[in-house]
Design a protein around this motif. Structure first.
Motif, PDB file in Angstrom:
ATOM      1  N   SER A  47      -3.436   1.688  10.442  1.00  0.00           N
ATOM      2  CA  SER A  47      -3.030   2.352   9.205  1.00  0.00           C
ATOM      3  C   SER A  47      -2.260   1.353   8.358  1.00  0.00           C
ATOM      4  O   SER A  47      -1.329   0.699   8.846  1.00  0.00           O
ATOM      5  CB  SER A  47      -2.136   3.561   9.516  1.00  0.00           C
ATOM      6  N   LEU A  48      -2.656   1.198   7.099  1.00  0.00           N
ATOM      7  CA  LEU A  48      -1.991   0.251   6.215  1.00  0.00           C
ATOM      8  C   LEU A  48      -0.922   0.919   5.349  1.00  0.00           C
ATOM      9  O   LEU A  48      -0.476   0.346   4.364  1.00  0.00           O
ATOM     10  CB  LEU A  48      -3.016  -0.447   5.317  1.00  0.00           C
ATOM     11  N   SER A  49      -0.480   2.082   5.740  1.00  0.00           N
ATOM     12  CA  SER A  49       0.570   2.783   5.006  1.00  0.00           C
ATOM     13  C   SER A  49       1.818   1.914   4.896  1.00  0.00           C
ATOM     14  O   SER A  49       2.372   1.460   5.900  1.00  0.00           O
ATOM     15  CB  SER A  49       0.916   4.088   5.732  1.00  0.00           C
ATOM     16  N   ASP A  50       2.248   1.622   3.664  1.00  0.00           N
ATOM     17  CA  ASP A  50       3.463   0.859   3.360  1.00  0.00           C
ATOM     18  C   ASP A  50       3.366  -0.605   3.772  1.00  0.00           C
ATOM     19  O   ASP A  50       4.376  -1.298   3.841  1.00  0.00           O
ATOM     20  CB  ASP A  50       4.684   1.518   4.022  1.00  0.00           C
ATOM     21  N   PHE A  51       2.168  -1.130   4.032  1.00  0.00           N
ATOM     22  CA  PHE A  51       2.011  -2.548   4.357  1.00  0.00           C
ATOM     23  C   PHE A  51       2.093  -3.382   3.084  1.00  0.00           C
ATOM     24  O   PHE A  51       1.451  -3.071   2.082  1.00  0.00           O
ATOM     25  CB  PHE A  51       0.657  -2.803   5.021  1.00  0.00           C
ATOM     26  N   LYS A 106      -7.836   8.536   0.623  1.00  0.00           N
ATOM     27  CA  LYS A 106      -8.058   7.896  -0.680  1.00  0.00           C
ATOM     28  C   LYS A 106      -7.869   6.380  -0.593  1.00  0.00           C
ATOM     29  O   LYS A 106      -8.662   5.607  -1.149  1.00  0.00           O
ATOM     30  CB  LYS A 106      -7.106   8.485  -1.719  1.00  0.00           C
ATOM     31  N   THR A 107      -6.818   5.967   0.093  1.00  0.00           N
ATOM     32  CA  THR A 107      -6.544   4.536   0.208  1.00  0.00           C
ATOM     33  C   THR A 107      -7.622   3.834   1.017  1.00  0.00           C
ATOM     34  O   THR A 107      -8.089   2.744   0.652  1.00  0.00           O
ATOM     35  CB  THR A 107      -5.168   4.302   0.857  1.00  0.00           C
ATOM     36  N   GLU A 108      -8.024   4.437   2.115  1.00  0.00           N
ATOM     37  CA  GLU A 108      -9.057   3.827   2.957  1.00  0.00           C
ATOM     38  C   GLU A 108     -10.393   3.743   2.224  1.00  0.00           C
ATOM     39  O   GLU A 108     -11.125   2.762   2.373  1.00  0.00           O
ATOM     40  CB  GLU A 108      -9.199   4.615   4.258  1.00  0.00           C
ATOM     41  N   GLU A 109     -10.685   4.750   1.426  1.00  0.00           N
ATOM     42  CA  GLU A 109     -11.926   4.733   0.645  1.00  0.00           C
ATOM     43  C   GLU A 109     -11.890   3.617  -0.387  1.00  0.00           C
ATOM     44  O   GLU A 109     -12.871   2.885  -0.588  1.00  0.00           O
ATOM     45  CB  GLU A 109     -12.129   6.081  -0.048  1.00  0.00           C
ATOM     46  N   PHE A 147       0.852  -1.174   0.000  1.00  0.00           N
ATOM     47  CA  PHE A 147       0.000   0.000   0.000  1.00  0.00           C
ATOM     48  C   PHE A 147       0.899   1.239   0.000  1.00  0.00           C
ATOM     49  O   PHE A 147       2.005   1.206   0.556  1.00  0.00           O
ATOM     50  CB  PHE A 147      -0.913   0.005   1.229  1.00  0.00           C
ATOM     51  N   PRO A 148       0.450   2.313  -0.637  1.00  0.00           N
ATOM     52  CA  PRO A 148       1.313   3.503  -0.724  1.00  0.00           C
ATOM     53  C   PRO A 148       1.620   4.093   0.640  1.00  0.00           C
ATOM     54  O   PRO A 148       0.822   3.985   1.578  1.00  0.00           O
ATOM     55  CB  PRO A 148       0.475   4.472  -1.576  1.00  0.00           C
ATOM     56  N   PHE A 149       2.790   4.687   0.719  1.00  0.00           N
ATOM     57  CA  PHE A 149       3.171   5.386   1.948  1.00  0.00           C
ATOM     58  C   PHE A 149       2.366   6.674   2.034  1.00  0.00           C
ATOM     59  O   PHE A 149       2.294   7.444   1.084  1.00  0.00           O
ATOM     60  CB  PHE A 149       4.668   5.704   1.920  1.00  0.00           C
ATOM     61  N   TYR A 150       1.716   6.888   3.179  1.00  0.00           N
ATOM     62  CA  TYR A 150       0.874   8.070   3.325  1.00  0.00           C
ATOM     63  C   TYR A 150       1.728   9.311   3.585  1.00  0.00           C
ATOM     64  O   TYR A 150       2.399   9.419   4.606  1.00  0.00           O
ATOM     65  CB  TYR A 150      -0.108   7.899   4.496  1.00  0.00           C
ATOM     66  N   GLU A 189      -6.835  -0.694  -6.203  1.00  0.00           N
ATOM     67  CA  GLU A 189      -6.025   0.030  -7.189  1.00  0.00           C
ATOM     68  C   GLU A 189      -4.592  -0.474  -7.295  1.00  0.00           C
ATOM     69  O   GLU A 189      -4.033  -0.530  -8.395  1.00  0.00           O
ATOM     70  CB  GLU A 189      -6.028   1.525  -6.854  1.00  0.00           C
ATOM     71  N   ILE A 190      -3.984  -0.841  -6.182  1.00  0.00           N
ATOM     72  CA  ILE A 190      -2.562  -1.207  -6.245  1.00  0.00           C
ATOM     73  C   ILE A 190      -2.314  -2.554  -6.916  1.00  0.00           C
ATOM     74  O   ILE A 190      -1.172  -2.888  -7.245  1.00  0.00           O
ATOM     75  CB  ILE A 190      -1.904  -1.203  -4.846  1.00  0.00           C
TER      76      ILE A 190
END
Length: 410
Positions: A144-148, A94-97, A83-86, A110-111
């Motif tokens: 938060s899934l940032s960079d997961f 945007k990612t959570e949506e 997942f993109p780094f926030y 999307e990814i």
């Protein structure tokens, strides 16, 4: 009879060998057991360990081994996506949506939208992420899934579903990746979760596994220690304030004696060939060898014990093949309370004979005369095993053939 090969995973350095082995395994030409440790704690793996209250191994090395063996190429590609780094709140929103829409079936994720996944594979990813998120929401944890990495999330979901039984989680993840039908066994070196730290010769403290792996200095790693819990920020500050001798004394006092898993010890005893894989020695290979019970099982097995020499320096310093052998002996000796005979630990060494044709400052060289002077019982096999596309990597097919030849001739 089918040859039983036991591989101590060296980390990144075993990927090509595993890639090249799967066809032979499918044809029942040999059986493969792989011992992996769960010390890794960097990036999303470290965050997952923290979120799961440090009651589980690190996932990353197990994930790497399993996907290296899998022929589900599209699923492997998806599991390696992050997942993109926030960078800001808008990125997170945007990612959570998109995640909500993906889980509800309203939109693709999307990814991974550019990967040709089957409906069943998309369903695995969807349900895995859903279980992962809901588990922490139920426990009132803001996630938060940032960079997961997606693969880490799916593996973590299997840990949760198994009730924190890591061995069961390995088996279920192997089924997802379709390698369970090949009979390959991925084995925990130790059942108890552990944490790694280390110290450089100049006395600089490496507080976790990530720092051991990412250490890129002109100094050598002098020693590593395994602990039953990660160090707090306050503990790290206190250790860093000590002189080198004081650091070593303190780290030795808090180090935990871990015991090898029964599955690992049984696999070693039943092996026809034992292979010490190339890769990142101080985080992957050497910690596994130092766990109680390893030497006794290895020494009791009269089979080829093969060390694969690394090709590329891990740090800017010169880490020689001689030193690698010394470290294997040093750490295996720690796993027993009795006398440890080096001749019973490793008896074959595979080196790339063509390395000198491609030599640059990043390669690890070797001197056969010096090796035999220091380890006279060692049988050195010089083989053409460099990958033609990347001279810092082994050619997995050629390396596998050399290992099988040693096993057949022993």
């Amino acid at each position: 009879m089918t040859t039983n090969i036991l591989l101590f995973s060296g980390g990144r350095g075993t990927k090509n060998l595993l890639n090249a082995s799967i066809e032979n395994i499918k044809e029942c030409e040999f059986n493969l057991n792989i011992i992996v440790n769960g010390l890794d704690d960097g990036a999303s793996t470290g965050r997952i360990r923290y979120l799961l209250n440090e009651e589980t191994h690190g996932i990353s090395d197990f994930l790497k081994v399993i996907v290296s063996l899998s022929q589900e190429t599209h699923l492997v590609e998806a599991f390696n996506r992050r997942f993109p780094f926030y960078n800001d709140i808008e990125d997170e929103r945007k990612t959570e949506e998109n995640l909500k829409e993906f889980i509800s079936g309203e939109a693709p994720l999307e990814i991974i939208n550019d990967i040709s996944l089957e409906d069943a594979q998309i369903s695995i990813i969807k349900s895995g992420i859903k279980v992962f998120i809901e588990y922490f929401e139920t426990n009132s944890i803001k996630l938060s899934l940032s960079d997961f990495k997606i693969g880490n999330i799916i593996f973590a979901t299997e840990i949760i579903k198994s009730g924190y039984n890591f061995s069961k989680a390995i088996d279920s993840f192997c089924k997802i990746m379709q390698i369970d039908k090949f009979g390959v066994k991925i084995i925990e070196s130790c059942e108890t979760p552990a944490y790694l730290c280390g110290i450089l010769k100049q006395g600089i403290f490496l507080p976790n596994e990530a720092s051991v792996v990412l250490s890129r200095t002109s100094d050598y790693i002098e020693d590593i220690y395994q602990l039953d819990k990660s160090l707090t920020g306050e503990e790290i500050r206190e250790i860093c304030s000590l002189e080198k001798d004081q650091k070593k004394k303190y780290l030795s006092s808090i180090e935990t004696s871990f015991f090898a898993s029964n599955k690992a010890l049984n696999a070693i005893r039943e092996s026809d060939v034992i292979v010490f894989g190339a890769g990142t020695p101080f985080s992957s290979l050497l910690p596994s060898l130092s766990i109680k019970g390893m030497y006794d099982s290895i020494a009791s097995n009269n089979c080829p014990k093969i060390l694969i020499a690394n090709l590329k320096k891990e740090t800017e310093n010169f880490y020689s093949v001689n030193q690698l052998i010394k470290d294997v002996i040093k750490f295996l000796s720690r796993s027993t309370n009795d006398y440890a005979d080096p001749k019973l630990m490793v008896n074959h060494l595979i080196v790339a004979k063509d390395i000198f044709k491609n030599l640059d400052e990043n390669h690890i060289t070797y001197d056969t005369d010096k090796i035999l002077e220091e380890f006279p019982w060692m049988k050195i096999i010089e083989a053409n095993i460099l990958d033609s596309k990347n001279i810092y990597h082994h050619d997995g097919q050629k390396l596998k053939d050399v290992i099988l030849k040693i096993g057949n001739e022993y």
